[in-house]
Design a protein around this motif. Structure first.
Motif, PDB file in Angstrom:
ATOM      1  N   LEU A   1      36.265  37.868  43.474  1.00 41.37           N
ATOM      2  CA  LEU A   1      35.919  38.566  44.810  1.00 41.37           C
ATOM      3  C   LEU A   1      37.030  39.637  45.147  1.00 41.37           C
ATOM      4  N   THR A   2      38.270  39.296  44.755  1.00 38.71           N
ATOM      5  CA  THR A   2      39.259  40.176  45.277  1.00 38.71           C
ATOM      6  C   THR A   2      39.336  41.254  44.381  1.00 38.71           C
TER       7      THR A   2
ATOM      8  N   ASN B   1      37.796  40.055  32.926  1.00 42.86           N
ATOM      9  CA  ASN B   1      38.668  39.254  32.595  1.00 42.86           C
ATOM     10  C   ASN B   1      39.069  38.221  33.588  1.00 42.86           C
ATOM     11  N   HIS B   2      38.400  38.128  34.718  1.00 43.36           N
ATOM     12  CA  HIS B   2      38.728  37.431  36.056  1.00 43.36           C
ATOM     13  C   HIS B   2      39.073  36.009  35.599  1.00 43.36           C
TER      14      HIS B   2
ATOM     15  N   GLY C   1      44.100  45.732  43.590  1.00 43.22           N
ATOM     16  CA  GLY C   1      45.315  44.920  43.032  1.00 43.22           C
ATOM     17  C   GLY C   1      45.520  43.577  43.953  1.00 43.22           C
ATOM     18  N   ILE C   2      44.599  43.292  44.722  1.00 38.40           N
ATOM     19  CA  ILE C   2      44.851  42.027  45.727  1.00 38.40           C
ATOM     20  C   ILE C   2      44.817  40.857  44.601  1.00 38.40           C
TER      21      ILE C   2
ATOM     22  N   ILE D   1      47.888  36.092  42.130  1.00 38.86           N
ATOM     23  CA  ILE D   1      48.347  35.419  40.784  1.00 38.86           C
ATOM     24  C   ILE D   1      49.856  35.633  40.352  1.00 38.86           C
ATOM     25  N   ASN D   2      50.605  36.169  41.489  1.00 42.54           N
ATOM     26  CA  ASN D   2      52.041  36.459  41.539  1.00 42.54           C
ATOM     27  C   ASN D   2      52.404  37.401  40.509  1.00 42.54           C
ATOM     28  N   GLN D   3      51.663  38.513  40.350  1.00 43.66           N
ATOM     29  CA  GLN D   3      52.026  39.444  39.613  1.00 43.66           C
ATOM     30  C   GLN D   3      52.183  40.805  40.582  1.00 43.66           C
ATOM     31  N   ILE D   4      53.262  40.681  41.090  1.00 38.98           N
ATOM     32  CA  ILE D   4      53.431  41.274  42.457  1.00 38.98           C
ATOM     33  C   ILE D   4      53.685  42.964  41.735  1.00 38.98           C
TER      34      ILE D   4
END
Length: 116
Positions: A50-51, A93-94, A61-62, A67-70
């Protein structure tokens, strides 16, 4: 494996098998505590999906922030998801993005309990 589904009913089969192999030798109380912490930190693949779809509305990019890939999240945001190509790749690839993140979380939670 039924023990996993009792505490984590939303888990998919692959995730449950991974957790079962990781936690098979743990006593019940530690098993339960690990799964409670893991459940609060894991990401559902549907949320990632969804994001990622929101990325087509201009907020790319949300999913990467979740998933902490800032760094990738910032890059996606300012490049409109690499001109939507990266967003399309993440859309495909979600599940693997969520699986990779969830496995890292599982190992982090296990490390918390091993250090006690």
């Amino acid at each position: 494996m039924q023990r996993i589904f009792n505490y984590l009913p939303e888990a998919e089969l692959e995730e449950a098998q991974f957790l079962n192999s990781l936690l098979k030798d743990k006593p019940d109380e530690e098993f339960r505590n690990i799964l409670y912490i893991y459940r609060s930190r894991r990401r559902d693949p549907q949320i990632i999906l969804l994001t990622t779809l929101i990325g087509f509305l201009g907020f790319a990019g949300i999913q990467r922030f979740l998933i902490n890939q800032i760094g990738m999240g910032v890059l996606y945001f300012f490049t409109m998801g690499f001109c939507f190509i990266g967003t399309i790749v993440d859309l495909i690839n979600h599940k693997s993005l969520a699986t990779e993140y969830n496995r890292k979380v599982a190992f982090q939670v296990m490390a918390l309990f091993e250090n006690q």
